[in-house]
Scaffold this motif. Structure first.
Motif, PDB file in Angstrom:
ATOM      1  N   ASP A 181       0.855  -1.181   0.000  1.00 36.92           N
ATOM      2  CA  ASP A 181       0.000   0.000   0.000  1.00 36.92           C
ATOM      3  C   ASP A 181       0.897   1.238   0.000  1.00 36.92           C
ATOM      4  N   PRO A 182       0.928   1.987  -1.107  1.00 34.20           N
ATOM      5  CA  PRO A 182       1.811   3.159  -1.172  1.00 34.20           C
ATOM      6  C   PRO A 182       1.491   4.224  -0.124  1.00 34.20           C
ATOM      7  N   ALA A 183       0.293   4.179   0.440  1.00 36.67           N
ATOM      8  CA  ALA A 183      -0.046   5.142   1.488  1.00 36.67           C
ATOM      9  C   ALA A 183       0.676   4.828   2.790  1.00 36.67           C
ATOM     10  N   ARG A 184       1.103   3.580   2.974  1.00 36.69           N
ATOM     11  CA  ARG A 184       1.812   3.178   4.182  1.00 36.69           C
ATOM     12  C   ARG A 184       3.301   2.925   3.913  1.00 36.69           C
ATOM     13  N   CYS A 185       3.588   2.184   2.856  1.00 33.56           N
ATOM     14  CA  CYS A 185       4.987   1.902   2.518  1.00 33.56           C
ATOM     15  C   CYS A 185       5.520   3.046   1.665  1.00 33.56           C
ATOM     16  N   ILE A 186       6.361   3.880   2.255  1.00 38.60           N
ATOM     17  CA  ILE A 186       6.804   5.089   1.549  1.00 38.60           C
ATOM     18  C   ILE A 186       8.099   4.860   0.776  1.00 38.60           C
ATOM     19  N   ALA A 187       8.789   3.742   1.034  1.00 37.85           N
ATOM     20  CA  ALA A 187      10.019   3.431   0.308  1.00 37.85           C
ATOM     21  C   ALA A 187      10.354   1.960   0.524  1.00 37.85           C
ATOM     22  N   ILE A 188      11.140   1.412  -0.395  1.00 41.07           N
ATOM     23  CA  ILE A 188      11.616   0.031  -0.303  1.00 41.07           C
ATOM     24  C   ILE A 188      13.137   0.048  -0.354  1.00 41.07           C
ATOM     25  N   LEU A 189      13.749  -0.728   0.523  1.00 42.94           N
ATOM     26  CA  LEU A 189      15.204  -0.853   0.550  1.00 42.94           C
ATOM     27  C   LEU A 189      15.523  -2.343   0.647  1.00 42.94           C
ATOM     28  N   SER A 190      16.213  -2.879  -0.370  1.00 45.42           N
ATOM     29  CA  SER A 190      16.525  -4.308  -0.356  1.00 45.42           C
ATOM     30  C   SER A 190      18.019  -4.534  -0.533  1.00 45.42           C
ATOM     31  N   ALA A 191      18.489  -5.632   0.068  1.00 46.09           N
ATOM     32  CA  ALA A 191      19.908  -5.971  -0.019  1.00 46.09           C
ATOM     33  C   ALA A 191      20.258  -6.592  -1.352  1.00 46.09           C
ATOM     34  N   GLU A 192      19.275  -7.187  -2.019  1.00 48.27           N
ATOM     35  CA  GLU A 192      19.512  -7.852  -3.288  1.00 48.27           C
ATOM     36  C   GLU A 192      18.675  -7.190  -4.368  1.00 48.27           C
ATOM     37  N   GLY A 193      18.708  -7.783  -5.576  1.00 50.76           N
ATOM     38  CA  GLY A 193      17.899  -7.263  -6.668  1.00 50.76           C
ATOM     39  C   GLY A 193      18.695  -6.394  -7.617  1.00 50.76           C
ATOM     40  N   GLY A 194      18.065  -6.073  -8.732  1.00 50.78           N
ATOM     41  CA  GLY A 194      18.688  -5.245  -9.746  1.00 50.78           C
ATOM     42  C   GLY A 194      17.654  -4.338 -10.374  1.00 50.78           C
ATOM     43  N   PRO A 195      18.040  -3.540 -11.374  1.00 52.75           N
ATOM     44  CA  PRO A 195      17.134  -2.543 -11.947  1.00 52.75           C
ATOM     45  C   PRO A 195      15.940  -3.130 -12.686  1.00 52.75           C
ATOM     46  N   THR A 196      16.013  -4.409 -13.092  1.00 45.13           N
ATOM     47  CA  THR A 196      14.875  -5.015 -13.767  1.00 45.13           C
ATOM     48  C   THR A 196      14.279  -6.160 -12.955  1.00 45.13           C
ATOM     49  N   SER A 197      14.596  -6.231 -11.663  1.00 40.04           N
ATOM     50  CA  SER A 197      14.001  -7.239 -10.795  1.00 40.04           C
ATOM     51  C   SER A 197      12.522  -6.931 -10.611  1.00 40.04           C
ATOM     52  N   HIS A 198      11.769  -7.934 -10.135  1.00 41.91           N
ATOM     53  CA  HIS A 198      10.351  -7.714  -9.908  1.00 41.91           C
ATOM     54  C   HIS A 198      10.112  -6.636  -8.860  1.00 41.91           C
ATOM     55  N   THR A 199      10.979  -6.558  -7.861  1.00 41.92           N
ATOM     56  CA  THR A 199      10.860  -5.489  -6.869  1.00 41.92           C
ATOM     57  C   THR A 199      10.921  -4.128  -7.539  1.00 41.92           C
TER      58      THR A 199
END
Length: 565
Positions: A181-199
């Motif tokens: 929910d973008p109204a609650r989750c204001i940002a995402i920070l992950s240790a893995e992943g890349g620019p075209t990952s699903h995240t």
């Protein structure tokens, strides 16, 4: 690496711990093994159905014609596409074949067999690397859901909070990201992943600032205050008052829909277009004010199938997108299968390096009938919607011969405006010769950066090399535009969604920019407030730099935007 724009700060909430591994020492009597296999099959079917149900719920079946009133422009299309791809993976019978054997032959419980088998497959995908490695998170999410279905255990999921928070995780599964929910989750920070990952894909669709491949994500605990800049990739723990004051709301959310048509401040036309992955995306593209569609990913109706869709089904799918932009134009990319989108009826089952293998237009060497039918279906759909200009282009073109071959086939099918994707350095360097056969080109900057820098675009440790601000990549884009000699050159990679980089691209000679629908207002506004001369000066400064960071800073100085990071 920043993968979704915005600069915000807030308290950390971590994803809950994953389910524990089931006991692998227990053994079932012979008489209970058939029932255990049946239970496993039911669990897998339920998990696959769950993904599809989430995809159905995410889709917004909004009909759209340009200028119509629409209510929403969320992440539904991107979420649905990702969830359907995961459902297809979960329902592949070969995925649990070894688990079934482990139950029958070794007496493992169904949950232990599922865990062991899916973890083995995930490890194999990780070892292959490249785009295969990007499915590891998906496989482990399938594993968790199957085990939870078998044991009745509650699923880990997005933490609940009445206050806004920064979500921190090693990585996020598509089913989790799609439900944010973008109204609650204001940002995402992950240790893995890349620019075209699903995240990354889903964060951009939701308009949530996101940074991936950040080692600091493993050090943070609930309650830590962090500032996250999804444009620059900057992450600050305990930002001071001055740093907090630099935070801004996500620009695509704050701005009104783009009024268009796209143009620089001094009147040079620049197409501000949207990328769409299927009919459901049209609503968001129209609502945010896109001039048209610069990339229609036609593979949405091929994925998750054992054979290609028929002629009538394809015509209906393509027509539905063309109808959304009557009076404008839609660029349809022919099937981009292979690499991270293998199809059992089209691509080789095993390739050592699928990113460099049989993908895109190259699949027509093995199965020319699939391309022929698709081109005929596109032409038929275009004939049914004559007031929308239907342009068609092929992905993964490396030679002039390939461009000429595709153009000949497309025109034989009755399509008048034909182009190719420039995703390889070879195509960029030969653009003048390509234009002897095609009418336009479109630069896919994610792949162009990957192949230019010899760095897997999904590799977290190499994320900096895959940055489209790399001067070598910018110079290839400039070379391509020079070869075009004033003919249409688009950018449909994620680079187009960065308002600063978009202005540099225009300065390099790019004539249209295509992006996720949410980025349209911010990019359209940025182009509209900048003269062509400023764009060219920014491009000159960026190309003269020696690093991606220097290129961004140099361009920002010219445009008078203070660079961060």
């Amino acid at each position: 690496m920043g993968v979704s724009p915005g600069r915000v700060f807030g308290p950390v909430l971590r994803m809950p711990d994953a389910l524990p591994e089931p006991d692998g020492s227990a053994r079932l009597p012979e008489g209970e093994r058939d029932a255990a296999v049946a239970a496993l099959e039911r669990a897998v079917a339920a998990v696959s159905a769950g993904y599809r149900a989430r995809a159905d719920a995410a889709e917004t079946p909004a009909p759209a014609s340009r200028g119509g009133a629409l209510a929403s422009s969320g992440s539904a299309p991107a979420s649905a596409e990702v969830l359907r791809a995961t459902a297809a993976l979960a329902s592949d019978p070969s995925l649990i074949a070894d688990a079934t054997a482990a139950i029958r032959e070794r007496g493992l419980t169904p949950e232990a067999a599922a865990w062991e088998t899916l973890e083995t497959v995930a490890a194999q995908f990780a070892e292959v690397g490249g785009l295969q490695a990007e499915r590891v998170t998906d496989l482990r999410d399938i594993r968790t859901r199957v085990v939870a279905e078998l044991t009745g255990a509650p699923l880990p999921g997005i933490p609940e909070s009445a206050e806004p928070f920064v979500l921190v995780a090693d990585d996020l599964a598509p089913a989790d990201t799609a439900e944010l929910d973008p109204a609650r989750c204001i940002a995402i920070l992950s240790a893995e992943g890349g620019p075209t990952s699903h995240t990354a894909i889903l964060a951009r669709g939701l308009g949530i600032p996101a940074v991936v491949a950040a080692p600091i994500a493993r050090e943070l605990v609930d309650g830590d205050i962090v500032l996250v800049d999804g444009t620059t990739g900057e992450v600050m723990r305990d930002p001071d008052a001055t740093q907090r004051a630099s935070a801004t709301s996500e620009p695509a959310v704050a701005l009104e829909p783009f009024a268009g048509p796209g143009a620089t401040a001094d009147g040079t036309a620049v197409g501000i277009l949207a990328n769409v992955g299927g009919p459901a995306d049209v609503a968001a593209a129209v609502e945010r004010g896109a001039d048209g569609v610069g990339l229609f990913r036609t593979e949405f109706c091929f994925l998750g199938r054992t054979e290609a869709p028929g002629f009538d089904e394809q015509v209906a799918a393509y027509r539905s997108v063309l109808e959304g932009f009557r009076g404008g134009h839609v660029v349809l990319r022919t099937l981009d299968a292979g690499s991270d989108k293998p199809l059992p009826f089209l691509t080789p089952e095993h390739e050592q390096n699928p990113a460099l293998g049989v993908r895109g237009f190259r699949t027509a060497r093995l199965h020319p009938d699939v391309l022929t039918l698709q081109l005929e279906a596109i032409a038929a759909a275009a004939g049914q919607v004559p007031d929308t200009a239907a342009w068609v282009m092929a992905p993964m073109i490396a030679t002039v011969t390939e461009a000429a071959d595709f153009a000949s086939q497309a025109r034989a099918a009755g399509l008048d405006t034909v182009g190719v994707m420039v995703e390889t350095p070879a195509a960029a360097l030969m653009s003048a010769e390509l234009f002897a056969h095609v009418d336009f080109v479109s630069l896919g900057t994610n792949d162009l950066a990957q192949y230019t820098m010899a760095a897997d675009r999904l590799s977290g440790p190499l994320a900096e090399l895959g940055d489209p601000w790399q001067p070598a990549v910018l110079r290839l884009i400039a070379e391509c535009a020079t070869g075009a000699a004033g003919r249409p050159v688009g950018v449909c990679g994620e680079a187009a969604a960065d308002p600063l980089l978009a202005r540099v691209l225009v300065g390099l000679g790019v004539t249209s920019l295509s992006m996720t629908a949410r980025a349209v207002p911010a990019v359209g506004a940025a182009i509209g407030e900048t003269s062509l001369a400023q764009c060219r000066s920014a491009a000159t400064a960026a190309v003269a730099a020696t690093t991606a960071r220097e290129a961004r800073a140099a361009a920002a100085a010219v445009i008078a935007v203070e660079p961060r990071g």
